[in-house]
Design a protein around this motif. Structure first.
Motif, PDB file in Angstrom:
ATOM      1  N   ASP A 144       0.814  -1.221   0.000  1.00 33.37           N
ATOM      2  CA  ASP A 144       0.000   0.000   0.000  1.00 33.37           C
ATOM      3  C   ASP A 144       0.845   1.267   0.000  1.00 33.37           C
ATOM      4  OD1 ASP A 144      -2.339  -1.408  -0.060  1.00 33.37           O
ATOM      5  OD2 ASP A 144      -2.640  -1.391   2.104  1.00 33.37           O
ATOM      6  N   GLY A 145       2.131   1.128   0.273  1.00 37.91           N
ATOM      7  CA  GLY A 145       3.050   2.260   0.307  1.00 37.91           C
ATOM      8  C   GLY A 145       4.442   1.750   0.029  1.00 37.91           C
ATOM      9  N   PRO A 146       5.482   2.476   0.436  1.00 38.03           N
ATOM     10  CA  PRO A 146       6.852   2.001   0.217  1.00 38.03           C
ATOM     11  C   PRO A 146       7.032   0.581   0.749  1.00 38.03           C
ATOM     12  CG  PRO A 146       6.866   4.261   1.018  1.00 38.03           C
ATOM     13  CD  PRO A 146       5.444   3.798   1.089  1.00 38.03           C
ATOM     14  N   VAL A 147       7.550  -0.294  -0.084  1.00 44.35           N
ATOM     15  CA  VAL A 147       7.668  -1.692   0.296  1.00 44.35           C
ATOM     16  C   VAL A 147       8.703  -1.849   1.407  1.00 44.35           C
ATOM     17  CG1 VAL A 147       9.470  -2.302  -1.385  1.00 44.35           C
ATOM     18  CG2 VAL A 147       7.820  -4.038  -0.632  1.00 44.35           C
ATOM     19  N   ASP A 148       8.406  -2.742   2.332  1.00 44.02           N
ATOM     20  CA  ASP A 148       9.305  -3.022   3.448  1.00 44.02           C
ATOM     21  C   ASP A 148      10.301  -4.093   2.995  1.00 44.02           C
ATOM     22  OD1 ASP A 148      10.577  -3.628   5.771  1.00 44.02           O
ATOM     23  OD2 ASP A 148       8.797  -4.343   6.855  1.00 44.02           O
TER      24      ASP A 148
ATOM     25  N   SER B  66       2.029  -8.178   2.903  1.00 42.41           N
ATOM     26  CA  SER B  66       1.585  -8.591   4.229  1.00 42.41           C
ATOM     27  C   SER B  66       1.237 -10.071   4.307  1.00 42.41           C
ATOM     28  CB  SER B  66       0.365  -7.771   4.658  1.00 42.41           C
ATOM     29  OG  SER B  66      -0.711  -7.949   3.745  1.00 42.41           O
ATOM     30  N   HIS B  67       1.291 -10.783   3.178  1.00 39.88           N
ATOM     31  CA  HIS B  67       0.999 -12.211   3.172  1.00 39.88           C
ATOM     32  C   HIS B  67       2.231 -13.019   3.582  1.00 39.88           C
ATOM     33  CE1 HIS B  67      -2.583 -11.610   0.153  1.00 39.88           C
ATOM     34  NE2 HIS B  67      -2.789 -11.076   1.333  1.00 39.88           N
TER      35      HIS B  67
ATOM     36  N   ASN C 222      -2.523  -3.038  10.440  1.00 44.51           N
ATOM     37  CA  ASN C 222      -1.577  -2.905   9.330  1.00 44.51           C
ATOM     38  C   ASN C 222      -0.140  -3.192   9.724  1.00 44.51           C
ATOM     39  OD1 ASN C 222      -1.230  -0.666  10.911  1.00 44.51           O
ATOM     40  ND2 ASN C 222      -1.187   0.808   9.235  1.00 44.51           N
ATOM     41  N   LEU C 223       0.109  -3.602  10.971  1.00 40.41           N
ATOM     42  CA  LEU C 223       1.472  -3.885  11.420  1.00 40.41           C
ATOM     43  C   LEU C 223       1.729  -5.368  11.646  1.00 40.41           C
ATOM     44  CD1 LEU C 223       2.037  -0.953  13.961  1.00 40.41           C
ATOM     45  CD2 LEU C 223       2.809  -1.107  11.595  1.00 40.41           C
ATOM     46  N   HIS C 224       0.809  -6.217  11.234  1.00 37.52           N
ATOM     47  CA  HIS C 224       0.931  -7.640  11.540  1.00 37.52           C
ATOM     48  C   HIS C 224       2.217  -8.253  10.999  1.00 37.52           C
ATOM     49  CE1 HIS C 224      -2.462  -9.206  13.737  1.00 37.52           C
ATOM     50  NE2 HIS C 224      -3.292  -8.469  13.043  1.00 37.52           N
ATOM     51  N   GLN C 225       2.570  -7.980   9.741  1.00 35.43           N
ATOM     52  CA  GLN C 225       3.646  -8.721   9.102  1.00 35.43           C
ATOM     53  C   GLN C 225       4.877  -7.888   8.784  1.00 35.43           C
ATOM     54  OE1 GLN C 225       2.925 -11.718   9.293  1.00 35.43           O
ATOM     55  NE2 GLN C 225       0.726 -11.491   9.576  1.00 35.43           N
ATOM     56  N   VAL C 226       4.933  -6.649   9.237  1.00 37.85           N
ATOM     57  CA  VAL C 226       6.068  -5.810   8.870  1.00 37.85           C
ATOM     58  C   VAL C 226       7.324  -6.257   9.624  1.00 37.85           C
ATOM     59  CG1 VAL C 226       4.572  -3.847   8.394  1.00 37.85           C
ATOM     60  CG2 VAL C 226       5.625  -4.061  10.655  1.00 37.85           C
ATOM     61  N   SER C 227       8.487  -5.878   9.090  1.00 39.41           N
ATOM     62  CA  SER C 227       9.752  -6.213   9.735  1.00 39.41           C
ATOM     63  C   SER C 227       9.909  -5.429  11.028  1.00 39.41           C
ATOM     64  CB  SER C 227      10.914  -5.883   8.802  1.00 39.41           C
ATOM     65  OG  SER C 227      10.998  -4.475   8.609  1.00 39.41           O
ATOM     66  N   THR C 228      10.878  -5.843  11.821  1.00 35.96           N
ATOM     67  CA  THR C 228      11.142  -5.150  13.084  1.00 35.96           C
ATOM     68  C   THR C 228      11.517  -3.693  12.830  1.00 35.96           C
ATOM     69  OG1 THR C 228      11.841  -7.190  14.161  1.00 35.96           O
ATOM     70  CG2 THR C 228      12.591  -5.135  15.156  1.00 35.96           C
ATOM     71  N   GLU C 229      12.330  -3.457  11.818  1.00 36.32           N
ATOM     72  CA  GLU C 229      12.736  -2.075  11.534  1.00 36.32           C
ATOM     73  C   GLU C 229      11.546  -1.230  11.101  1.00 36.32           C
ATOM     74  OE1 GLU C 229      15.556  -0.408  12.145  1.00 36.32           O
ATOM     75  OE2 GLU C 229      15.993  -2.263  13.214  1.00 36.32           O
ATOM     76  N   SER C 230      10.695  -1.776  10.257  1.00 39.84           N
ATOM     77  CA  SER C 230       9.509  -1.016   9.840  1.00 39.84           C
ATOM     78  C   SER C 230       8.567  -0.803  11.010  1.00 39.84           C
ATOM     79  CB  SER C 230       8.785  -1.747   8.707  1.00 39.84           C
ATOM     80  OG  SER C 230       9.527  -1.677   7.527  1.00 39.84           O
TER      81      SER C 230
ATOM     82  N   LYS D 280       9.477  -0.390  14.049  1.00 35.92           N
ATOM     83  CA  LYS D 280      10.075   0.664  14.868  1.00 35.92           C
ATOM     84  C   LYS D 280       9.967   2.040  14.216  1.00 35.92           C
ATOM     85  CE  LYS D 280      13.876  -0.388  17.142  1.00 35.92           C
ATOM     86  NZ  LYS D 280      15.217  -0.959  17.474  1.00 35.92           N
ATOM     87  N   GLN D 281       9.649   2.059  12.922  1.00 38.46           N
ATOM     88  CA  GLN D 281       9.423   3.337  12.246  1.00 38.46           C
ATOM     89  C   GLN D 281       7.957   3.770  12.287  1.00 38.46           C
ATOM     90  OE1 GLN D 281      11.851   5.360  10.996  1.00 38.46           O
ATOM     91  NE2 GLN D 281      13.211   3.848  11.945  1.00 38.46           N
ATOM     92  N   SER D 282       7.083   2.890  12.755  1.00 41.52           N
ATOM     93  CA  SER D 282       5.647   3.181  12.754  1.00 41.52           C
ATOM     94  C   SER D 282       5.294   4.197  13.828  1.00 41.52           C
ATOM     95  CB  SER D 282       4.840   1.899  12.982  1.00 41.52           C
ATOM     96  OG  SER D 282       5.032   1.416  14.311  1.00 41.52           O
ATOM     97  N   SER D 283       4.216   4.947  13.596  1.00 43.91           N
ATOM     98  CA  SER D 283       3.765   5.914  14.597  1.00 43.91           C
ATOM     99  C   SER D 283       3.324   5.196  15.865  1.00 43.91           C
ATOM    100  CB  SER D 283       2.622   6.763  14.044  1.00 43.91           C
ATOM    101  OG  SER D 283       1.476   5.965  13.764  1.00 43.91           O
ATOM    102  N   TYR D 284       2.835   3.960  15.724  1.00 48.97           N
ATOM    103  CA  TYR D 284       2.421   3.178  16.887  1.00 48.97           C
ATOM    104  C   TYR D 284       3.604   2.944  17.827  1.00 48.97           C
ATOM    105  CZ  TYR D 284       0.797  -0.844  19.635  1.00 48.97           C
ATOM    106  OH  TYR D 284       0.463  -1.686  20.659  1.00 48.97           O
ATOM    107  N   TYR D 285       4.685   2.404  17.280  1.00 47.70           N
ATOM    108  CA  TYR D 285       5.850   2.126  18.115  1.00 47.70           C
ATOM    109  C   TYR D 285       6.417   3.415  18.708  1.00 47.70           C
ATOM    110  CZ  TYR D 285      10.631   1.212  19.478  1.00 47.70           C
ATOM    111  OH  TYR D 285      11.799   1.164  20.195  1.00 47.70           O
ATOM    112  N   ARG D 286       6.554   4.438  17.884  1.00 47.59           N
ATOM    113  CA  ARG D 286       7.164   5.676  18.367  1.00 47.59           C
ATOM    114  C   ARG D 286       6.336   6.299  19.485  1.00 47.59           C
ATOM    115  NH1 ARG D 286       7.883   6.719  12.761  1.00 47.59           N
ATOM    116  NH2 ARG D 286       6.277   8.350  12.862  1.00 47.59           N
ATOM    117  N   ALA D 287       5.002   6.272  19.345  1.00 44.81           N
ATOM    118  CA  ALA D 287       4.142   6.873  20.368  1.00 44.81           C
ATOM    119  C   ALA D 287       4.202   6.083  21.669  1.00 44.81           C
ATOM    120  CB  ALA D 287       2.701   6.949  19.859  1.00 44.81           C
ATOM    121  N   VAL D 288       4.151   4.751  21.574  1.00 46.57           N
ATOM    122  CA  VAL D 288       4.176   3.920  22.781  1.00 46.57           C
ATOM    123  C   VAL D 288       5.537   4.012  23.460  1.00 46.57           C
ATOM    124  CG1 VAL D 288       4.067   1.547  23.648  1.00 46.57           C
ATOM    125  CG2 VAL D 288       2.372   2.350  21.991  1.00 46.57           C
TER     126      VAL D 288
END
Length: 674
Positions: free
Chosen positions: A16-20, A72-73, A500-508, A510-518
């Motif tokens: 859906d955006g830049p590929v991880d 994400s598959h 939308n964070l189920h299958q992303v890599s650890t680095e991605s 850690k770049q998410s707004s979810y991780y940064r906010a928490v």
């Protein structure tokens, strides 16, 4: 001199955006280049895949085959090698792995292939190898179908009746379509081309696709696909003969298919109840006043209304037929078998608490069972407490289900055994938590005799679609939940999850707004100083889907990842805060201050399958903060300890009608009267 481009296969990776590029799926695909680079190429599409995108891609590809993979598959390491080895030795129209909606089994060849398994397979374009030119030919002839139907249309167009799957798996990760369905784009007036096929496999795929389309129509309320096409589809492929395969999982859509097949039969038995039955009614145009209105839908040029009506059991076809067993014929009494359960792998929810209450207050009922997975950590604990345990979803469990006069659960599963289902037998649904989101589409599609609500706000919402089944008692676990003073004072943070964070890599991640906010909360210097100064700790209860990411967060001496159960963590906390989790309702019920930190409020519900029913600003049971500093100020100034009259008024309204001392008693009275 440059190397020639591969001519065998192109793997298109959609995102859906830049590929991880650090995601597991991406790495496993490109890793196959080490041995097979001369056979396949990789294309990245950083936007949603549509029929038009498929056409554009295929028009410029020079490889014989193409396969579409969503980032994400899930794919195993053997996925691309298996495809390449298969394709390089033969010329085929289509090649496909075994498709799953959850984890890929260790041995995919042992998986069931009966009607139910075929029907449940995701029949989208993903994971399947197409012959590029043959796919172009289909698009030239039938490019007016939605991408989600291209796989079925391709097989119809080229008369591919049956495919022997390869010995490798592909997982679409989750069956989200079951929630939101599919919605062909505007202007599309048909689902698939009506090309005859007697293939049972294809007809089951078509049935599933029709069900998903009807599900999507309930969600989006309108479509350009008309009734005539739907009726032609049902009749061309004789789907009415297969509709029972869908009935247990999607009973409302199954009823709609029966009505489409025979519009003169506009009333369909939906759920047997005590003394009366619930029917679904379909009408062109308006419903009359005797119906509970559920939907008003536009299909092409027609307006269709769907409603519910309640009628005496004596009107049920075959009610007095001695050859039909009525599971309501025996009243509930001390000799009855009653079956309770929560999740297969976990108890400590509403069914466990109601079971404990019921067996203590009604020892005359001796055939009462609690079902649970044998490997659950709760098995030994409940065994020590004297629970009458049965392994869930085993032959013994199903035999008890068949014998039972009542099932009571905090979860809804599609139970069916020897003609018995939740549609024709007694079922009390306790829920897992309060519904803060609008889940009307989910509620109307489930079978239950009693639906437990917590407070008049939730009860009114549920009564709009289930007026006789709704019971405003409160959740059983709330009756035994209480604040427990503790010398070791702590606050509790319970962030929920993002789909939308189920299958992303650890680095991605850690770049998410979810991780940064928490993580910013966990490491905030002012908050850490406050905790140190006051001798408190911040307990963090991660969502189960985040547990595998726990090592990414920065915990410390004062900010700890708690191992307490939800119940223990909530009952001992001085204050609880979350982003959107309904678990904080338990804390509010026992008088613990709560707060919401919603850093992504503008976009959160865009990625969720449901919309919120609660206006957190005006109806929330605690203050709402959108910024990090606001939340930290609220904590370090200890404003959470100051009573707030407005919050108390909201709580009184939210929990209206719930007697904290009679929650279990109220439910038991109702269930024994069924």
């Amino acid at each position: 001199m440059t190397d020639a481009r591969p001519t065998l296969l192109t793997v298109v990776i959609e995102s859906d955006g830049p590929v991880d590029r650090e995601s597991e799926t991406y790495r496993r695909i490109v890793a196959a280049r080490l041995r097979y680079e001369k056979y396949f190429a990789v294309e990245v599409l950083e936007r949603p895949l549509t029929t038009a995108e498929v056409a554009d891609l295929c028009a410029r590809l020079d490889t014989t085959y193409v396969v579409f993979v969503r980032e994400s598959h899930h794919v195993p390491s053997a996925y691309v090698p298996t495809l390449v080895e298969h394709l390089r030795k033969r010329n085929v129209y289509l090649a496909e792995p075994r498709i799953f909606t959850g984890p890929i089994p260790r041995d995919v060849t042992t998986v069931k292939t009966d009607d139910t398994a075929v029907y449940g397979r995701d029949a989208d374009i993903y994971g399947v190898v197409f012959h590029t030119r043959r796919l172009v030919d289909l698009l030239d002839a039938a490019g007016d179908v939605d991408r989600t139907a291209l796989y079925i249309a391709y097989r119809l167009y080229w008369s591919i009746a049956k495919i022997a799957p390869l010995s490798v798996g592909y997982s679409v990760a989750s069956d989200t379509k079951a929630v939101s369905g599919v919605c062909p784009g505007p202007g599309l007036s048909r689902l698939v081309p009506l090309i005859p096929s007697a293939s049972r496999e294809l007809r089951l795929y078509l049935l599933r696709y029709l069900v998903l389309f009807l599900r999507g129509t309930r969600v989006y309320k309108e479509t350009d696909v008309g009734l005539d096409h739907l009726r032609d589809l049902i009749r061309e492929y004789d789907l009415i003969r297969l509709v029972e395969v869908a009935a247990a999982r999607e009973p409302l859509e199954a009823a709609a298919i029966r009505w489409l097949d025979d519009p003169s039969a506009d009333r369909h038995l939906y759920k047997q109840l005590t003394g009366r039955d619930a029917y679904l009614e379909f009408r062109l145009g308006e419903l009359d006043d005797e119906h509970v209105p559920l939907y008003r839908l536009r299909l092409g040029e027609d307006s269709v209304s769907i409603g519910k009506s309640y009628r005496p059991v004596t009107e049920r076809a075959g009610y007095e037929d001695p050859g039909t067993y009525d599971f309501y014929s025996r009243p509930i009494g001390p000799g009855s078998t009653i079956l309770f359960f929560d999740r297969p792998g976990q108890a400590d929810d509403n069914a466990e608490h109601l079971y404990a209450y019921f067996t203590a207050k009604h020892p005359e009922y001796r055939n009462v069972y609690f079902a649970l997975g044998r490997k659950s950590r709760d098995w030994e604990r409940l065994e020590r407490r004297g629970f009458n345990l049965v392994p869930i979803f085993t032959p013994e469990f199903y035999e008890l289900f068949l014998l039972s006069d009542l099932v009571v659960s905090s979860q809804i599963y599609n139970l069916q055994y020897r003609g018995k289902t939740l549609a024709n037998s007694r079922f009390v649904y306790l829920q897992h938590g309060v519904q803060l989101n609008d889940m009307t589409d989910w509620v109307v599609a489930k079978h239950f005799d009693v639906f437990v609500a917590t407070g008049e706000i939730e009860a009114d919402y549920l009564r709009s679609v289930a007026p006789f089944e709704t019971l405003n008692s409160g959740l059983p676990r709330l009756e035994s939940l209480a604040r427990v003073p503790s010398e070791a004072r702590h606050l509790l943070f319970m962030p929920t999850w993002r789909f939308n964070l189920h299958q992303v890599s650890t680095e991605s991640f850690k770049q998410s707004s979810y991780y940064r906010a928490v993580d910013a909360i966990l490491t905030d210097r002012r908050l850490l100083d406050f905790l140190e100064r006051t001798g408190r700790h911040l307990h963090v209860k991660l969502h189960p889907n985040v547990e595998k990411r726990a090592s990414a967060f920065h915990f410390s001496d004062r900010v700890v990842r708690t191992g307490l159960s939800y119940r223990e963590a909530i009952s001992t906390a001085e204050m609880v805060f979350t982003d959107y989790s309904s678990a904080v309702i338990d804390a509010s019920f026992i008088g613990t201050p709560i707060a919401y930190y919603q850093w992504d409020a503008e976009g959160f519900f865009a990625d969720q399958p449901y919309e919120s029913r609660l206006d957190y600003r005006s109806e929330g049971l605690g203050p709402v903060f959108y910024g990090h500093e606001e939340l930290v100020d609220h904590v370090v100034t200890e404003r959470f300890t100051v009573p707030d009259d407005e919050t108390e008024r909201r709580k009184a309204r939210f929990f209206e009608g719930v007697d904290p001392a009679r929650i279990n008693e109220t439910i038991v009275e109702r269930m024994l009267s069924l």
